[in-house]
Design a protein around this motif. Structure first.
Motif, PDB file in Angstrom:
ATOM      1  N   TRP A 109      -3.006   6.861  -5.474  1.00 23.45           N
ATOM      2  CA  TRP A 109      -1.991   6.673  -4.451  1.00 23.45           C
ATOM      3  C   TRP A 109      -0.716   7.407  -4.848  1.00 23.45           C
ATOM      4  CZ3 TRP A 109      -3.243   4.079   0.021  1.00 23.45           C
ATOM      5  CH2 TRP A 109      -4.464   3.397   0.002  1.00 23.45           C
ATOM      6  N   VAL A 110       0.036   7.858  -3.862  1.00 27.58           N
ATOM      7  CA  VAL A 110       1.259   8.633  -4.117  1.00 27.58           C
ATOM      8  C   VAL A 110       2.432   7.947  -3.423  1.00 27.58           C
ATOM      9  CG1 VAL A 110       0.009  10.803  -4.371  1.00 27.58           C
ATOM     10  CG2 VAL A 110       0.857  10.120  -2.108  1.00 27.58           C
ATOM     11  N   SER A 111       3.629   8.312  -3.847  1.00 25.39           N
ATOM     12  CA  SER A 111       4.829   7.689  -3.280  1.00 25.39           C
ATOM     13  C   SER A 111       5.081   8.198  -1.865  1.00 25.39           C
ATOM     14  CB  SER A 111       6.040   7.979  -4.171  1.00 25.39           C
ATOM     15  OG  SER A 111       6.232   9.369  -4.315  1.00 25.39           O
ATOM     16  N   ALA A 112       5.734   7.374  -1.079  1.00 18.21           N
ATOM     17  CA  ALA A 112       6.083   7.726   0.303  1.00 18.21           C
ATOM     18  C   ALA A 112       7.510   8.294   0.340  1.00 18.21           C
ATOM     19  CB  ALA A 112       5.994   6.490   1.187  1.00 18.21           C
ATOM     20  N   PRO A 113       7.783   9.210   1.292  1.00 20.57           N
ATOM     21  CA  PRO A 113       6.833   9.814   2.242  1.00 20.57           C
ATOM     22  C   PRO A 113       6.069  10.952   1.580  1.00 20.57           C
ATOM     23  CG  PRO A 113       9.025  10.655   2.643  1.00 20.57           C
ATOM     24  CD  PRO A 113       9.174   9.639   1.545  1.00 20.57           C
ATOM     25  N   SER A 114       4.882  11.221   2.095  1.00 25.62           N
ATOM     26  CA  SER A 114       4.035  12.258   1.524  1.00 25.62           C
ATOM     27  C   SER A 114       3.276  12.947   2.634  1.00 25.62           C
ATOM     28  CB  SER A 114       3.056  11.656   0.523  1.00 25.62           C
ATOM     29  OG  SER A 114       2.063  12.587   0.151  1.00 25.62           O
ATOM     30  N   SER A 115       2.886  14.187   2.391  1.00 20.11           N
ATOM     31  CA  SER A 115       2.090  14.914   3.382  1.00 20.11           C
ATOM     32  C   SER A 115       0.689  14.323   3.501  1.00 20.11           C
ATOM     33  CB  SER A 115       2.002  16.393   2.997  1.00 20.11           C
ATOM     34  OG  SER A 115       1.424  16.545   1.715  1.00 20.11           O
ATOM     35  N   THR A 116       0.231  13.646   2.427  1.00 18.13           N
ATOM     36  CA  THR A 116      -1.076  12.966   2.468  1.00 18.13           C
ATOM     37  C   THR A 116      -0.836  11.534   2.927  1.00 18.13           C
ATOM     38  OG1 THR A 116      -0.840  12.413   0.122  1.00 18.13           O
ATOM     39  CG2 THR A 116      -2.071  14.401   0.665  1.00 18.13           C
ATOM     40  N   GLN A 117      -0.654  11.373   4.229  1.00 14.66           N
ATOM     41  CA  GLN A 117      -0.177  10.103   4.756  1.00 14.66           C
ATOM     42  C   GLN A 117      -1.174   8.956   4.572  1.00 14.66           C
ATOM     43  OE1 GLN A 117       1.140  10.706   8.770  1.00 14.66           O
ATOM     44  NE2 GLN A 117       2.912  11.931   8.160  1.00 14.66           N
ATOM     45  N   SER A 119      -2.608   8.361   1.895  1.00 18.27           N
ATOM     46  CA  SER A 119      -2.606   8.007   0.470  1.00 18.27           C
ATOM     47  C   SER A 119      -1.240   7.583  -0.026  1.00 18.27           C
ATOM     48  CB  SER A 119      -3.079   9.210  -0.380  1.00 18.27           C
ATOM     49  OG  SER A 119      -4.397   9.571  -0.057  1.00 18.27           O
ATOM     50  N   ASP A 120      -0.226   7.517   0.858  1.00 19.77           N
ATOM     51  CA  ASP A 120       1.091   7.187   0.325  1.00 19.77           C
ATOM     52  C   ASP A 120       1.406   5.705   0.482  1.00 19.77           C
ATOM     53  OD1 ASP A 120       1.637   7.084   3.011  1.00 19.77           O
ATOM     54  OD2 ASP A 120       3.306   8.499   2.945  1.00 19.77           O
ATOM     55  N   GLY A 121       2.447   5.288  -0.232  1.00 26.57           N
ATOM     56  CA  GLY A 121       2.821   3.887  -0.267  1.00 26.57           C
ATOM     57  C   GLY A 121       2.825   3.304  -1.658  1.00 26.57           C
ATOM     58  N   LEU A 122       2.550   4.118  -2.670  1.00 24.30           N
ATOM     59  CA  LEU A 122       2.541   3.654  -4.056  1.00 24.30           C
ATOM     60  C   LEU A 122       3.838   2.915  -4.378  1.00 24.30           C
ATOM     61  CD1 LEU A 122       1.228   3.771  -6.933  1.00 24.30           C
ATOM     62  CD2 LEU A 122       2.512   5.901  -7.265  1.00 24.30           C
ATOM     63  N   GLY A 123       3.703   1.776  -5.052  1.00 20.98           N
ATOM     64  CA  GLY A 123       4.868   1.040  -5.532  1.00 20.98           C
ATOM     65  C   GLY A 123       5.675   0.379  -4.431  1.00 20.98           C
ATOM     66  N   ALA A 192       7.574   3.465 -11.891  1.00 19.56           N
ATOM     67  CA  ALA A 192       8.272   3.444 -10.608  1.00 19.56           C
ATOM     68  C   ALA A 192       8.182   4.818  -9.964  1.00 19.56           C
ATOM     69  CB  ALA A 192       9.740   3.047 -10.802  1.00 19.56           C
ATOM     70  N   VAL A 193       8.348   4.838  -8.652  1.00 16.96           N
ATOM     71  CA  VAL A 193       8.354   6.105  -7.915  1.00 16.96           C
ATOM     72  C   VAL A 193       9.621   6.875  -8.255  1.00 16.96           C
ATOM     73  CG1 VAL A 193       6.963   5.136  -6.057  1.00 16.96           C
ATOM     74  CG2 VAL A 193       9.465   5.081  -5.891  1.00 16.96           C
ATOM     75  N   PRO A 194       9.664   8.187  -7.986  1.00 15.24           N
ATOM     76  CA  PRO A 194      10.873   8.980  -8.260  1.00 15.24           C
ATOM     77  C   PRO A 194      12.101   8.391  -7.566  1.00 15.24           C
ATOM     78  CG  PRO A 194       9.026  10.432  -7.789  1.00 15.24           C
ATOM     79  CD  PRO A 194       8.546   9.041  -7.516  1.00 15.24           C
ATOM     80  N   ASP A 313      -4.998  -8.915  -4.587  1.00 12.01           N
ATOM     81  CA  ASP A 313      -3.923  -9.188  -5.540  1.00 12.01           C
ATOM     82  C   ASP A 313      -3.626  -7.962  -6.390  1.00 12.01           C
ATOM     83  OD1 ASP A 313      -2.226 -11.348  -6.957  1.00 12.01           O
ATOM     84  OD2 ASP A 313      -3.384 -10.510  -8.605  1.00 12.01           O
ATOM     85  N   ALA A 314      -4.671  -7.267  -6.834  1.00 13.68           N
ATOM     86  CA  ALA A 314      -4.475  -6.070  -7.658  1.00 13.68           C
ATOM     87  C   ALA A 314      -3.817  -4.951  -6.859  1.00 13.68           C
ATOM     88  CB  ALA A 314      -5.821  -5.603  -8.216  1.00 13.68           C
ATOM     89  N   PHE A 315      -4.240  -4.747  -5.621  1.00 13.57           N
ATOM     90  CA  PHE A 315      -3.596  -3.738  -4.779  1.00 13.57           C
ATOM     91  C   PHE A 315      -2.098  -4.017  -4.668  1.00 13.57           C
ATOM     92  CE2 PHE A 315      -7.610  -2.201  -2.644  1.00 13.57           C
ATOM     93  CZ  PHE A 315      -7.343  -0.846  -2.776  1.00 13.57           C
ATOM     94  N   SER A 316      -1.748  -5.270  -4.415  1.00 13.60           N
ATOM     95  CA  SER A 316      -0.352  -5.619  -4.177  1.00 13.60           C
ATOM     96  C   SER A 316       0.488  -5.570  -5.446  1.00 13.60           C
ATOM     97  CB  SER A 316      -0.276  -7.018  -3.556  1.00 13.60           C
ATOM     98  OG  SER A 316       1.062  -7.408  -3.350  1.00 13.60           O
ATOM     99  N   VAL A 317       0.039  -6.257  -6.488  1.00 16.11           N
ATOM    100  CA  VAL A 317       0.875  -6.439  -7.674  1.00 16.11           C
ATOM    101  C   VAL A 317       0.765  -5.273  -8.649  1.00 16.11           C
ATOM    102  CG1 VAL A 317       1.385  -7.965  -9.623  1.00 16.11           C
ATOM    103  CG2 VAL A 317       0.714  -8.943  -7.429  1.00 16.11           C
ATOM    104  N   ASP A 318      -0.436  -4.741  -8.845  1.00 16.68           N
ATOM    105  CA  ASP A 318      -0.621  -3.666  -9.820  1.00 16.68           C
ATOM    106  C   ASP A 318      -0.217  -2.297  -9.281  1.00 16.68           C
ATOM    107  OD1 ASP A 318      -1.679  -5.646 -11.399  1.00 16.68           O
ATOM    108  OD2 ASP A 318      -3.761  -5.047 -11.141  1.00 16.68           O
ATOM    109  N   ILE A 319      -0.537  -2.036  -7.995  1.00 14.08           N
ATOM    110  CA  ILE A 319      -0.320  -0.698  -7.433  1.00 14.08           C
ATOM    111  C   ILE A 319       0.814  -0.682  -6.414  1.00 14.08           C
ATOM    112  CG2 ILE A 319      -1.490   1.303  -6.419  1.00 14.08           C
ATOM    113  CD1 ILE A 319      -4.146   0.117  -7.175  1.00 14.08           C
ATOM    114  N   GLY A 320       1.137  -1.830  -5.835  1.00 16.26           N
ATOM    115  CA  GLY A 320       2.184  -1.872  -4.815  1.00 16.26           C
ATOM    116  C   GLY A 320       1.713  -1.384  -3.466  1.00 16.26           C
ATOM    117  N   ILE A 321       0.432  -1.573  -3.176  1.00 15.32           N
ATOM    118  CA  ILE A 321      -0.159  -1.151  -1.900  1.00 15.32           C
ATOM    119  C   ILE A 321      -0.464  -2.381  -1.058  1.00 15.32           C
ATOM    120  CG2 ILE A 321      -2.198  -0.097  -0.841  1.00 15.32           C
ATOM    121  CD1 ILE A 321      -0.291   1.946  -1.973  1.00 15.32           C
TER     122      ILE A 321
END
Length: 519
Positions: A109-117, A119-123, A192-194, A313-321
């Motif tokens: 997963w990558v940070s938002a906003p991203s061109s790979t929509q 896959s974004d939303g990390l953290g 953390a994201v940039p 739980d892992a998606f939410s707490v570990d990855i922030g998704i």
């Protein structure tokens, strides 16, 4: 096996014990499961009782013992990817869902906003970018020292006791198992994201203690001391406890969920009435989707009832998704981390209301449910059979219950007939909470689990830890570098078994380890 241990293994006696336990829970308004299985005829129930009775014959392997996961067992060649094989009885259509789930499990997963929509939303705060980052090759995580400054497969859970009457009531009603730190939430995020500061870093220091076993062999145990540095958002609540947890292996999860509640609770003895010193209590939680009280089975303190609960739980707490089950796109960010809450998120309305809309979570759940347990190695070898006898006679099987038969007639998470239905499996766990003594205590309450309580982890696949993970790291924080060290850390209810192991001759101890390595 002692007569007490043999009696514990007899299902009729256990069912009677469960009936008392069930009535006690029902009277308290907590749980009201049936005292015996309702999915089987009387004839089938008798067969199950006979098949799951603990053996007293260690001269040969038991029937089907090598097929630890029943018909789902993988008989593939053992390689470093042996934990990533699908259940052997999956249909072609379901095999496609498994591989789709695998791709999502590995997705970065990558940070938002991203061109790979998609896959974004990390953290914005997180511990890992993918499920696979922690469960590398679907195996066990590493302790912190082994990774240097990288704590990807070890997280620090944060929790404090109830501080208000409302929180006390929430805990009493099982609407909360504990309460997050008011600043740093339920888990310390070291990434953390940039543009955003990570919450902090986990530190560990070890002290060593020598243990002398029968025959003069010396084993050095490492006692970890955890802390935190570089806290970016101010001090932590002084009542917050820190609990380090490594990622557990992913194999056999769907089979664990398919074990009937009656058969797990049959082994519970929270009041110690049978006199063997092994109590075992059920973890009571709420299903995150239905809100109904349920039996906790997953996680180091059995804090989740289902594989889907664990994944969400892992998606939410570990990855922030965010997912439909955990729709907050800011994961574990708290109101005191205002800059985190001001960061962009990855919700794309054209795709859904969450960063990982359906079918992401169902596919990851299906994948997680159907990672196959590998077949046993050397199950009929004389030294392994001797080690199995030592395992039983030392009392290890009192908590590490060898076998179960899963529910019949159940449906899978995809709504179709479950591949996990009516299988003889060998997880070597009772899936109950046990007091493991001061040495393993993290001081953190999780529902009915005290700081000294841990769920009995299943042992299937444990002998392949080095093969899959590249090193050995056992117990909840990876402190034990060998299986011998892991056994010697056992205390509390397991102290008698630990001492019995330590008092074995060197050859008998090695045979027991050989047995564990065959699982």
């Amino acid at each position: 096996m002692t007569s007490i241990q043999a009696n514990r293994a007899l299902l009729p006696a256990l069912a009677a014990g469960f009936l008392v336990f069930s009535i006690t829970l029902a009277a308290a308004g907590i749980l009201d499961f049936p005292a015996t299985r309702t999915d089987l005829s009387a004839e089938q129930l008798k067969r199950v009782r006979d098949v799951t009775r603990a053996t007293e014959d260690f001269s040969k392997a038991e029937p089907y013992e090598a097929m630890q996961g029943g018909a789902l067992t993988s008989i593939d060649l053992v390689t470093r990817d042996i934990f990533s094989k699908p259940s052997a009885n999956l249909s072609l259509e379901r095999g496609q869902d498994f591989h789709l789930g695998n791709a999502l499990f590995r997705k970065l997963w990558v940070s938002a906003p991203s061109s790979t929509q998609a896959s974004d939303g990390l953290g914005p705060l997180f511990n890992a970018r993918s499920c696979q980052s922690c469960h590398l090759r679907d195996g066990r995580g590493h302790g912190l020292e082994a990774m240097g400054t990288d704590a990807t497969s070890l997280v620090l859970r944060l929790a404090r006791p109830a501080a208000t009457p409302e929180e006390e009531q929430a805990a009493k009603d099982f609407r909360a198992l504990n309460f997050p730190d008011s600043t740093y939430g339920a888990q310390l995020q070291d990434l953390a994201v940039p543009g955003l500061a990570a919450e902090g870093k986990v530190t560990v220091a070890y002290t060593e203690e020598a243990v002398i076993l029968a025959g003069g062999e010396t084993v050095t145990l490492r006692k970890p001391h955890y802390g935190m540095t570089d806290l970016a958002y101010g001090p932590m609540d002084p009542t917050t406890t820190l609990s380090p947890r490594i990622a557990p292996p992913m194999i056999g999860l769907g089979l664990i969920e398919a074990i009937p509640e009656a058969d797990i609770l049959a082994n519970a003895d929270p009041d110690g009435k049978n006199g063997d010193g092994v109590h075992g209590k059920a973890a009571i939680v709420r299903d995150h989707r239905t809100g109904q009280l349920a039996l906790g089975r997953f996680g180091w303190k059995a804090q989740n009832a289902t594989v889907r609960d664990q994944a969400a739980d892992a998606f939410s707490v570990d990855i922030g998704i965010s997912t439909p089950d955990r729709p907050n796109p800011y994961g574990d960010c708290t109101v005191k981390e205002s800059r985190c809450l001001a960061m962009p998120n990855g919700v794309q309305k054209r795709l859904g209301d969450t960063e990982a809309p359906d079918p992401v979570l169902p596919l990851v759940t299906f994948y997680s449910e159907n990672l196959a347990v590998p077949a046993r190695r050397k199950a009929s070898f004389p030294d392994v059979l001797h080690g199995k006898e030592m395992f039983y006679r030392s009392g290890c099987a009192a908590c590490h219950t060898p076998k179960f038969v899963t529910r019949d007639g159940i449906k899978g998470s995809d709504g179709k007939g479950s591949p996990q239905a009516f299988q003889l499996i060998w997880p070597y766990s009772d899936f109950l909470l046990h007091d493991m003594g001061d040495g393993l205590s993290d001081g953190q309450q999780v529902g009915v689990a005290s700081g000294r309580d841990w769920r009995t982890p299943p042992l299937w696949g444990i002998g392949l830890t080095q093969t899959v993970s590249g090193q050995q790291a056992y117990l909840h924080d990876g402190r034990a570098r060998t299986l011998t060290e892991a056994i010697l850390w056992h205390g509390g209810e397991a102290e008698k078994a630990r001492n019995a192991f330590a008092e074995l001759s060197k050859d008998d101890r090695q045979a027991l380890i050989n047995f564990l390595e065959s699982l």
